[in-house]
Motif scaffolding. Structure first.
Motif, PDB file in Angstrom:
ATOM      1  N   UNK A  48      51.332  85.875 -91.640  1.00  0.00           N
ATOM      2  CA  UNK A  48      52.110  85.394 -90.556  1.00  0.00           C
ATOM      3  C   UNK A  48      51.257  84.352 -89.570  1.00  0.00           C
ATOM      4  N   UNK A  49      50.156  84.518 -89.589  1.00  0.00           N
ATOM      5  CA  UNK A  49      49.087  83.706 -88.858  1.00  0.00           C
ATOM      6  C   UNK A  49      48.967  82.332 -89.458  1.00  0.00           C
ATOM      7  N   UNK A  50      49.009  82.337 -90.976  1.00  0.00           N
ATOM      8  CA  UNK A  50      48.944  81.149 -91.799  1.00  0.00           C
ATOM      9  C   UNK A  50      49.907  80.552 -91.539  1.00  0.00           C
ATOM     10  N   UNK A  55      52.983  75.563 -89.296  1.00  0.00           N
ATOM     11  CA  UNK A  55      54.029  75.026 -88.154  1.00  0.00           C
ATOM     12  C   UNK A  55      53.400  74.333 -86.930  1.00  0.00           C
ATOM     13  N   UNK A  56      52.210  74.744 -86.475  1.00  0.00           N
ATOM     14  CA  UNK A  56      51.402  74.135 -85.385  1.00  0.00           C
ATOM     15  C   UNK A  56      50.725  73.140 -85.652  1.00  0.00           C
ATOM     16  N   UNK A  57      49.893  73.058 -86.911  1.00  0.00           N
ATOM     17  CA  UNK A  57      49.081  72.136 -86.852  1.00  0.00           C
ATOM     18  C   UNK A  57      49.428  71.160 -88.188  1.00  0.00           C
ATOM     19  N   UNK A  58      50.297  71.538 -89.237  1.00  0.00           N
ATOM     20  CA  UNK A  58      50.765  70.723 -90.365  1.00  0.00           C
ATOM     21  C   UNK A  58      51.974  70.148 -89.981  1.00  0.00           C
ATOM     22  N   UNK A  59      52.775  70.821 -88.965  1.00  0.00           N
ATOM     23  CA  UNK A  59      54.080  70.462 -88.769  1.00  0.00           C
ATOM     24  C   UNK A  59      55.166  70.871 -89.725  1.00  0.00           C
ATOM     25  N   UNK A  60      54.976  71.936 -90.422  1.00  0.00           N
ATOM     26  CA  UNK A  60      55.682  72.284 -91.727  1.00  0.00           C
ATOM     27  C   UNK A  60      56.188  73.758 -91.588  1.00  0.00           C
ATOM     28  N   UNK A  61      57.425  74.026 -91.782  1.00  0.00           N
ATOM     29  CA  UNK A  61      57.553  75.557 -91.748  1.00  0.00           C
ATOM     30  C   UNK A  61      57.771  75.931 -93.166  1.00  0.00           C
ATOM     31  N   UNK A  62      56.793  76.855 -93.722  1.00  0.00           N
ATOM     32  CA  UNK A  62      56.445  77.194 -94.959  1.00  0.00           C
ATOM     33  C   UNK A  62      57.574  78.649 -95.577  1.00  0.00           C
ATOM     34  N   UNK A  63      58.052  78.452 -96.516  1.00  0.00           N
ATOM     35  CA  UNK A  63      58.887  79.460 -97.117  1.00  0.00           C
ATOM     36  C   UNK A  63      57.652  80.456 -97.769  1.00  0.00           C
ATOM     37  N   UNK A 164      52.072  69.588 -97.358  1.00  0.00           N
ATOM     38  CA  UNK A 164      52.443  68.212 -97.134  1.00  0.00           C
ATOM     39  C   UNK A 164      53.520  68.503 -96.473  1.00  0.00           C
ATOM     40  N   UNK A 165      54.370  67.230 -95.960  1.00  0.00           N
ATOM     41  CA  UNK A 165      55.519  67.351 -95.082  1.00  0.00           C
ATOM     42  C   UNK A 165      56.701  68.101 -96.030  1.00  0.00           C
ATOM     43  N   UNK A 166      56.318  68.119 -97.221  1.00  0.00           N
ATOM     44  CA  UNK A 166      57.556  68.493 -98.120  1.00  0.00           C
ATOM     45  C   UNK A 166      57.145  70.165 -98.431  1.00  0.00           C
ATOM     46  N   UNK A 167      56.301  70.670 -97.840  1.00  0.00           N
ATOM     47  CA  UNK A 167      55.971  72.119 -97.824  1.00  0.00           C
ATOM     48  C   UNK A 167      55.303  72.722 -98.810  1.00  0.00           C
TER      49      UNK A 167
END
Length: 444
Positions: A48-50, A55-63, A164-167
């Motif tokens: 959850x922290x990763x 989201x905070x630092x890399x500006x990407x929401x990971x699935x 990356x931006x593409x997750x």
């Protein structure tokens, strides 16, 4: 004309000279303060922290934190043929170099009568290879860390890299993983990546060691967690010294000087020379070369070469020039001279030493063979480039015969008695003899 910092060693005080030797990573206290809550969050919350950090630092929401095996195996379809062939060449060069570097697995010799002594090398169980992605894509770091690990026989090799931006991981890094037989890539960067492999999370495995270059936040987390994971050899912001004399064109020195200065504003890059004409001509050539770089990278280079972490260093003599080179202990040292081999005895401290006008830094960085993960921050005075030895551990092996025991035990007993270790003393006394004698009689 853009200003190039000029440092004349003959006019600098010892304090000013010392200031030139300082690196961006010299004081990591601020980075450690920022890294501490990230480390705590990963330790307590795991995946959850990763995902929150991404989201905070890399500006990407990971699935998902792990790159799928399908995305790894199909990565080659996303790359052009020229890059694929370059990757294949690099992997083969790096593999061959490190295979030649491998030590003998076991050696024993009777260096003292009645005793066989030697070394045995075995691979470490697991390693995380960090591939940075802050100011661009750096898949070559996957080759330079993971290939030596594989050659050494490391049990489990994983790659950690910021998404990356593409997750996902960039295609070249995924293709390299597929090429060298790695199926584990985890999407986490910076301090959170170090914490993830130091503690382990629900998805990311705990590893024995982490290797690879990165930001000061990465370095700070490695220091903080060195009691939980082997932090590997130091590899912070890029740094370069180019030594040049008048046997090569000064413009060549300018060309090479820009190579590491384009990495980022925290890089260091100095041209060191004892020839004032070379110093002036190289400085004059730099602005024209900036125009051929593109503004993004040229901006980094201008910051480095115009500040106190870069520029031109004029020495009063060749000997004084190499005194500075050795005190600096740079990650990369390029010796631009047709007499480069004659100058080699003057060099003691450098992560890598590139001799002559054709030993271009990018060749060493990408395809020559030795790893480009090199000690930074002045640590080249005591540390070495990443190699198979970073993925191996050495055990001392010994066998002592009865003859050897009888010769050596009295001296060992004398040491034990003097140092006050009674159990040590007893272990090489008549007590041992009595135990072995009784056992021998019982087996008759």
């Amino acid at each position: 004309m853009d200003a190039i910092a000029f440092h004349d060693l003959s006019t600098l005080s010892s304090a000013q000279r010392g200031a030139l030797l300082k690196r961006t990573e010299a004081n990591l206290s601020t980075y450690m303060r920022d890294a501490d809550p990230i480390i705590a969050a990963v330790r307590e919350q795991g995946d959850a922290a990763l995902i929150d950090c991404a989201e905070r630092f890399d500006r990407v929401k990971l699935d998902a934190l792990r790159v799928s095996t399908q995305a790894i195996s199909a990565a080659g379809k996303e790359l052009d043929t020229r890059l694929i062939e370059a990757i294949r060449l690099s992997v083969e060069q790096v593999r061959r170099f490190h295979e030649a570097q491998m030590p003998e697995e076991l050696w024993l010799s009777e260096q003292t009568p009645g005793a066989m002594i030697g070394d045995r090398w075995t691979p470490i169980d697991s390693v995380a290879c960090y591939v940075p992605r802050g100011k661009g894509f750096f898949p070559s770091s996957a080759i330079m860390t993971a290939v030596p690990a594989k050659v050494a026989g490391t049990g489990r090799v994983v790659i950690v890299t910021p998404p990356g931006p593409d997750g996902t991981a960039d295609a070249a890094t995924r293709f390299i993983a597929s090429l060298i037989g790695i199926d584990e890539i985890y999407l986490c960067g910076g301090a959170q990546a170090v914490a993830a492999v130091a503690f382990g999370t629900q998805t990311v495995p705990r590893c024995a060691k982490i290797v690879g270059p990165g930001s000061p936040w990465l370095s700070a987390a490695r220091q903080r967690l060195s009691n939980r994971i082997d932090p590997g050899s130091p590899a912070g912001p890029s740094e370069l010294i180019v030594y040049a004399d008048n046997t090569v064109p000064a413009e060549l020195a300018a060309l090479d000087l820009l190579v590491e200065s384009e990495h980022g504003p925290d890089s260091s890059a100095f041209l060191v020379t004892a020839d004032p004409d070379v110093a002036r001509a190289a400085a004059a050539a730099i602005p024209g070369l900036w125009e051929k770089m593109g503004e993004y990278r040229a901006g980094f280079s201008r910051t480095v070469l115009g500040g106190d972490k870069g520029g031109v260093v004029l020495a009063p003599s060749v000997e004084a020039a190499f005194d500075f080179v050795n005190d600096y202990a740079a990650e990369h040292l390029a010796v631009l001279s047709t007499d480069a081999f004659d100058l080699l005895p003057l060099i003691r401290n450098a992560g890598e030493i590139l001799l002559g006008p054709h030993s271009a830094i990018p060749i060493a960085n990408f395809v020559l063979g030795p790893s480009h993960v090199l000690p930074t921050g002045g640590r080249a005075a005591t540390a070495s480039p990443l190699s198979v030895f970073d993925f191996l551990k050495r055990s001392s092996i010994a066998y002592v015969s009865r003859t050897g025991y009888e010769r050596l035990a009295p001296a060992a007993r004398a040491f034990a008695h003097y140092e006050g270790f009674r159990a040590h003393e007893n272990a090489v006394s008549e007590i041992r003899e009595d135990i072995l004698s009784r056992a021998a009689r019982a087996n008759r």
